[in-house]
Every structure is written in structure tokens, then in C-alpha cells.
Design an enzyme around this catalytic site. Structure first.
Site, PDB file in Angstrom:
ATOM      1  N   ASP A   1       0.848  -1.006  -0.038  1.00  0.00           N
ATOM      2  CA  ASP A   1      -0.206  -0.009   0.058  1.00  0.00           C
ATOM      3  C   ASP A   1       0.968   1.114  -0.009  1.00  0.00           C
ATOM      4  O   ASP A   1       2.132   1.175   0.390  1.00  0.00           O
ATOM      5  CB  ASP A   1      -0.889   0.012   1.138  1.00  0.00           C
ATOM      6  CG  ASP A   1      -2.214   0.898   1.104  1.00  0.00           C
ATOM      7  OD1 ASP A   1      -2.231   1.595  -0.034  1.00  0.00           O
ATOM      8  OD2 ASP A   1      -2.836   1.114   2.354  1.00  0.00           O
TER       9      ASP A   1
ATOM     10  N   ASP B   1      -3.745   7.039  -3.788  1.00  0.00           N
ATOM     11  CA  ASP B   1      -5.242   7.516  -4.072  1.00  0.00           C
ATOM     12  C   ASP B   1      -5.526   8.208  -2.862  1.00  0.00           C
ATOM     13  O   ASP B   1      -5.048   8.141  -1.774  1.00  0.00           O
ATOM     14  CB  ASP B   1      -5.777   6.281  -4.582  1.00  0.00           C
ATOM     15  CG  ASP B   1      -5.903   5.171  -3.452  1.00  0.00           C
ATOM     16  OD1 ASP B   1      -4.672   4.746  -3.138  1.00  0.00           O
ATOM     17  OD2 ASP B   1      -7.007   4.762  -3.162  1.00  0.00           O
TER      18      ASP B   1
ATOM     19  N   ALA C   1     -11.691   2.752   0.286  1.00  0.00           N
ATOM     20  CA  ALA C   1     -12.492   3.604   0.969  1.00  0.00           C
ATOM     21  C   ALA C   1     -13.950   2.835   1.654  1.00  0.00           C
ATOM     22  O   ALA C   1     -14.804   3.709   1.637  1.00  0.00           O
ATOM     23  CB  ALA C   1     -12.717   5.062   0.563  1.00  0.00           C
TER      24      ALA C   1
ATOM     25  N   CYS D   1     -13.787 -25.022  17.048  1.00  0.00           N
ATOM     26  CA  CYS D   1     -13.139 -25.193  15.944  1.00  0.00           C
ATOM     27  C   CYS D   1     -12.129 -26.307  15.793  1.00  0.00           C
ATOM     28  O   CYS D   1     -11.867 -26.802  17.216  1.00  0.00           O
ATOM     29  CB  CYS D   1     -12.236 -23.672  15.814  1.00  0.00           C
ATOM     30  SG  CYS D   1     -11.051 -23.548  14.481  1.00  0.00           S
TER      31      CYS D   1
ATOM     32  N   CYS E   1      -9.022 -26.203  14.273  1.00  0.00           N
ATOM     33  CA  CYS E   1      -7.786 -25.719  13.867  1.00  0.00           C
ATOM     34  C   CYS E   1      -6.363 -26.288  14.635  1.00  0.00           C
ATOM     35  O   CYS E   1      -6.946 -26.827  15.852  1.00  0.00           O
ATOM     36  CB  CYS E   1      -7.387 -24.341  13.709  1.00  0.00           C
ATOM     37  SG  CYS E   1      -7.346 -23.342  15.263  1.00  0.00           S
TER      38      CYS E   1
ATOM     39  N   CYS F   1      -6.711 -24.729  18.381  1.00  0.00           N
ATOM     40  CA  CYS F   1      -8.059 -25.317  19.169  1.00  0.00           C
ATOM     41  C   CYS F   1      -8.046 -26.718  19.564  1.00  0.00           C
ATOM     42  O   CYS F   1      -8.381 -27.072  20.609  1.00  0.00           O
ATOM     43  CB  CYS F   1      -9.319 -25.001  18.635  1.00  0.00           C
ATOM     44  SG  CYS F   1      -9.447 -23.229  18.243  1.00  0.00           S
TER      45      CYS F   1
END
Length: 483
Positions: free
Chosen positions: A90, A125, A193, A276, A278, A281
Site C-alpha cells: 500500500d 489515491d 475507502a 473449531c 484448527c 484449538c
């Protein structure tokens, strides 16, 4: 170095695809986790091991850092971050939106992004606030477009430049910006934005903004939704045709002690169990995670795993043609997401142009299903049927004698020839007991049939008495009802 994008499977306006940058391939839809070089809860190398093919960092932060400003120019961004995937940078526009100014010019930030070896460069921008008046939005959009033209003039058409689409909430300005971005030759087009809209749950406005931009962007563009952080809204954004999402939410939520799921977030201090599977977890109880010394990092790893899994789920839904069902499921988790979903359905005529003709299934999940693209397309195609003079629409699907043409009826689609019984969408649709919304939509199909076949007399039979009022409201002037 030009950016190339190839669309593969599609569903609604969503698509799976391949983004190719510097000979590196990114499967889309994709998540670009945000990396702050000074605060790395999860390292880029770990992200790569989790399957992350692209990330985003901030060139302005690097340029202002005493620790990294010169070092990154010497080593290169990929070596410094120890990451061999696609890196997007960015320009400082985020800081511009937060602080109102930055100490860098458009040319300087682009030259710096080039110097540090970024794969995708973003011009400086102007991210216009959603609450800006029109005069401000027009003035700032003009500056953004001038900077995009400057970027092309300075670095050429082969530079890996992003072309952000701005315009605040003004749909005509978003359309104008998107058209000009396409005309300038940008193939990678972030919609900017929109973070304030998501932070304040203004999903109806978000839908209008994205749909306005998509209306005039070239279909070959790769569309990046800037700052789309929570996995609960990814399916909605994908349905509109957004291909990439960048997010710092995995880290920001972790610092706040928040545990992400696809249906919302929870405070880890209030969880009794971890819903979860994952790695985090599976290896911790809720109490262990809550009291761990590295709790924030573990939460960040969990939040990333959930977010990446949702992106994979969306890709599979697009491949299967079941994205509408996923959007419906996700958007019922919050009233404002549901409002955004309903807003999206008002754009069904635009979406139908992109949607695929045949899918795995159609599940009726409530009134909203009546406005889905599959229903709209089917009813438009009723004009193609060849009918005799005397036509019967049998709502009980029983056989009838004495008619030139006998059609059956399945809401929310409406009348169909028996020959189409096994084809999509009639044969692959599952509906519960009839309700008023689906019957009304199906009868609109009968009206469409009558309006496009003026030479035929159409009668409807087998309709349950409780729906006769709807018949009277919708089509009594174009078809006859037989008890």
C-alpha cells in the site's frame, strides 16, 4: 512484470481464478494478510506454510522506519520478510485516511515500491470518506485519477500497478472511476475507502458501492476489496465479484482477545469451549488458551486459520454452484449482513448476466430465495416455450385431457413442461411446504408466460384455496383459475 488474471469457474458474479504476478500464481478468491514489519504476530514464513500465496504490507511504514527504510532497499522486500509469494504494498493511503496527510508524493511512493521489489504497487489515491459531500468526493476523485494517469506515464503499461476505484457513496462517481480505470489499462482494481462502511455495519451501502464499480470495470479485471476483514462477509463480497481481500483483522481481533468464527466473534474470556478444529484449538482448552503467555499470538493463528478456511469454502462453493446458499447462511448471522444480502438481491438482473446456466442444486431457504438469479433467469426463458392455443398449468401436477399444452407448476419458478422435470433448476431444486412468497413468485412466472404468449388462453388448476387470493392479486387479468 504486467499483472495477468484468468477467470475459471463462476457462480453469481463470483469466480475462481488465477492471478499471475512476476510468474507467481495466486488462486482466487484469496486472502492477503496484512503484515506490519514492526508487529509480526505471525511471520510471513509461517503464513506461507499455512498456504498464503500473497500478502500485503505498507510501503509508507517502511519508508518512514529508521529500522527498515534503507535496509529494505538493500535486501529487497522478499528477503527482508523471508517470503517468496506475491507481496503487494500500500502507498500510504491508509495513513492519509486516518491522519489526513502523509509526507510522501505519488511519484515518491511508487518509486520506493519499485525500489524495494514489491510485486504490486499502489498509487497514492485519496480514500474519500463515505460521509463526504459530493463536491469533496468529486475533487478527491479527480486527484486520484490524475495520480493514476501519472503512474502510467512514469512507469509504463507493463508496471505492476493497481488502479484503485474511489468515489465515496456516489454510485455515478464509482461508475465513472471504474470506467476510467479500465480505460487506462489497469487490470488489478482495488475498490477503496470501504472500511468505514464495514466498521459501522453499513452493508447495504457497501453492496451499492461495489456493484456500481463492478458495473463499469472490465470483466477481465481482478477486483480487490480493500480492508475486508471479517470472514462472515467474504461470501457476500465474493458474490458481487470481489476476488481478493486484505485483512489485519486476524491480528487486531487477537490483540483485543477476540476469537473469530464465520458467524461472528467471541471474547476469549467468555468461551467455555473452542468450537473449531484448527491446530490451536485442537491443542488447547478454552482455559489454556485464555491463560497462555502467548495468548495473542495463538488467537492470531486461530483467526487466520478460520479466515483461510472460509476463503477455501467460498472457492469450493463457486466451483459447485452453491454460492447463494453460502451467502444466505453467512448473512443470517447478523441483521445488517442480512440487510446487505437483501440489497444484493435487488441487483439480481445485473448479477444474472454473470451467473452460470446450470448448477448442482437450488435450496429454497426463505423469501430471499425468490429473488435469486436462477429464478429470474428461468422466468425470463418462459418466453421461449412453444404453446398451443389452450394451455393448462396444473399445480397438482396431475394429468389433464382436452388441452393443447399441459404444464406443471413448481414454485418459486412457476410453470414448466414435463420434459424439463429432470433438468436444472426444476429437477435439482429442493423446496419445503409451499409458502406465500414462493407461490407468489411462481405465479409471476405464470404471468410472464401469459404476457409473452398473447395467442394462448391460460388456465390454472389444482391451486390450493389458501393461495387463490394471491392468484387474484397477481394474474387474474391474464389467466383463468379453475377450482
Amino acid at each position: 512484470m504486467a499483472i495477468a488474471f484468468e477467470s475459471l469457474d463462476n457462480d453469481i458474479a463470483g469466480r475462481t481464478g488465477k492471478l499471475v504476478v512476476n510468474k507467481k500464481v495466486v488462486k482466487t478468491p484469496a486472502l492477503l494478510p496484512v503484515i506490519n514489519p514492526h508487529l509480526q504476530l505471525v511471520s510471513p514464513k509461517e503464513l506461507r506454510a499455512m498456504g498464503v500465496e500473497a500478502l500485503i504490507t505498507n510501503a509508507y511504514i517502511f519508508s518512514q522506519s529508521k529500522q527498515y527504510s534503507e535496509r529494505v532497499k538493500e535486501e529487497g522486500l522478499h528477503k527482508l520478510l523471508d517470503y517468496d509469494g506475491v507481496i503487494m504494498t500500500d502507498s500510504g493511503s491508509f495513513q492519509l485516511s486516518v491522519y489526513g496527510q502523509v509526507s510522501i508524493t505519488n511519484e515518491q511512493t511508487l518509486s520506493y515500491q519499485k525500489a524495494i521489489g514489491s510485486d504490486i504497487w499502489v498509487p497514492l489515491d485519496i480514500p474519500t470518506s463515505p460521509d463526504a459531500d459530493r463536491e469533496t468526493a468529486e475533487r478527491e476523485l479527480a486527484i486520484t485519477m490524475e495520480r493514476l494517469r501519472e503512474a502510467k506515464e512514469l512507469f509504463g503499461n507493463d508496471a505492476p500497478l493497481a488502479g484503485p476505484v474511489q468515489g465515496s457513496l456516489y454510485q455515478d462517481l464509482r461508475e465513472k472511476a471504474a470506467r476510467e480505470v479500465g480505460d487506462l489499462g489497469f487490470s488489478f482494481c482495488p475498490i477503496g475507502a470501504v472500511v468505514p462502511l464495514m466498521e459501522s455495519y453499513r452493508y447495504r451501502d457497501l453492496v451499492d458501492v461495489v456493484m456500481a464499480a463492478k458495473r463499469t470495470l472490465p470483466r477481465s479485471s481482478c477486483v480487490h476489496l480493500f480492508g475486508a476483514g471479517h470472514p462472515a462477509m467474504f461470501a457476500l463480497a465474493a458474490a458481487m465479484g470481489c476476488d481478493l481481500f486484505d485483512s489485519a483483522a486476524y491480528a487486531l481481533y487477537a490483540k483485543e482477545g477476540r476469537y473469530l468464527t464465520t458467524h461472528g466473534s467471541f471474547k476469549i474470556d467468555e468461551l467455555a469451549d473452542l468450537p473449531c478444529s484448527c491446530a490451536v484449538c485442537r491443542s488447547h482448552t478454552a482455559e489454556e488458551l485464555r491463560t497462555a503467555k502467548d495468548r495473542t499470538r495463538l488467537l492470531a493463528l486461530h483467526n487466520l486459520a478460520v479466515t483461510l478456511a472460509e476463503i477455501a469454502r467460498i472457492r469450493q462453493a463457486i466451483t459447485d454452484g452453491t454460492l447463494w446458499e453460502l451467502v444466505d447462511e453467512r448473512c443470517r448471522n447478523h441483521p445488517q449482513l442480512l440487510s446487505g444480502y437483501r440489497r444484493l438481491l435487488t441487483h439480481n438482473a445485473e448479477l444474472e448476466v454473470f451467473d452460470r446456466a446450470s448448477k448442482r442444486r437450488f435450496f429454497y431457504r426463505g423469501d430471499e430465495s425468490c429473488a435469486r438469479t436462477e429464478v429470474l433467469r428461468y422466468q425470463r426463458q418462459l418466453a421461449r416455450l412453444r404453446l398451443g392455443k389452450n394451455v393448462l398449468v396444473a399445480c397438482d401436477n396431475g394429468m389433464r385431457e382436452g388441452y393443447d399444452t399441459v404444464l406443471y407448476f413448481k414454485p418459486p419458478f412457476g410453470p414448466y413442461p414435463p420434459e424439463l422435470k429432470e433438468t436444472f433448476p426444476i429437477g435439482q431444486s429442493e423446496i419445503p411446504e409451499w409458502d406465500a412468497a414462493m407461490v407468489r413468485q411462481g405465479l409471476k412466472g405464470v404471468r410472464r408466460l401469459a404476457d409473452t404468449h398473447k395467442e394462448s388462453t391460460i388456465r390454472v388448476t389444482g391451486l390450493h384455496p389458501e393461495w387463490e387470493t394471491i392468484f387474484s392479486e397477481e394474474i387474474r387479468d391474464t389467466a383463468e383459475l379453475e377450482s
